[in-house]
Design a protein around this motif. Structure first.
Motif, PDB file in Angstrom:
ATOM      1  N   LEU A   1       0.823  -1.213   0.000  1.00  0.00           N
ATOM      2  CA  LEU A   1       0.000   0.000   0.000  1.00  0.00           C
ATOM      3  C   LEU A   1       0.857   1.263   0.000  1.00  0.00           C
ATOM      4  O   LEU A   1       0.522   2.242  -0.666  1.00  0.00           O
ATOM      5  CB  LEU A   1      -0.955  -0.014   1.201  1.00  0.00           C
TER       6      LEU A   1
ATOM      7  N   VAL B   1      -0.654   5.031  -0.419  1.00  0.00           N
ATOM      8  CA  VAL B   1      -1.834   5.012   0.450  1.00  0.00           C
ATOM      9  C   VAL B   1      -1.382   5.496   1.828  1.00  0.00           C
ATOM     10  O   VAL B   1      -0.395   4.984   2.375  1.00  0.00           O
ATOM     11  CB  VAL B   1      -2.433   3.588   0.531  1.00  0.00           C
TER      12      VAL B   1
ATOM     13  N   GLU C   1      -5.570   5.111   5.995  1.00  0.00           N
ATOM     14  CA  GLU C   1      -6.266   4.241   5.040  1.00  0.00           C
ATOM     15  C   GLU C   1      -5.691   2.826   5.085  1.00  0.00           C
ATOM     16  O   GLU C   1      -6.428   1.844   4.970  1.00  0.00           O
ATOM     17  CB  GLU C   1      -6.164   4.819   3.628  1.00  0.00           C
TER      18      GLU C   1
END
Length: 63
Positions: free
Chosen positions: A41, A46, A50
């Motif tokens: 991620l 990200v 999140e």
């Protein structure tokens, strides 16, 4: 015959895990699946909040 997986400690987060490890992107070896997801991620930018929401969903439905 089922093979029992012994607990392993993740070198990144220090948590113990018994599932199959992920491989660190930097080549440093195996890490826990959660740290593997975090690395993936992070590679697509990200943010941390999140990432935690995504991991919560994974834990809720796949454990």
């Amino acid at each position: 015959m089922k093979t029992e997986i012994k607990p392993t400690v993740c070198p990144r987060c220090g948590r113990s895990y018994t599932s199959h490890p992920a491989l660190a992107r930097d080549g440093s070896g195996p890490i826990c699946p959660d740290c593997g997801v975090r690395e993936a991620l992070q590679s697509i930018d990200v943010d941390l909040e999140e990432q935690e929401r995504i991991l919560d969903i994974i834990h809720r439905y796949y454990k």
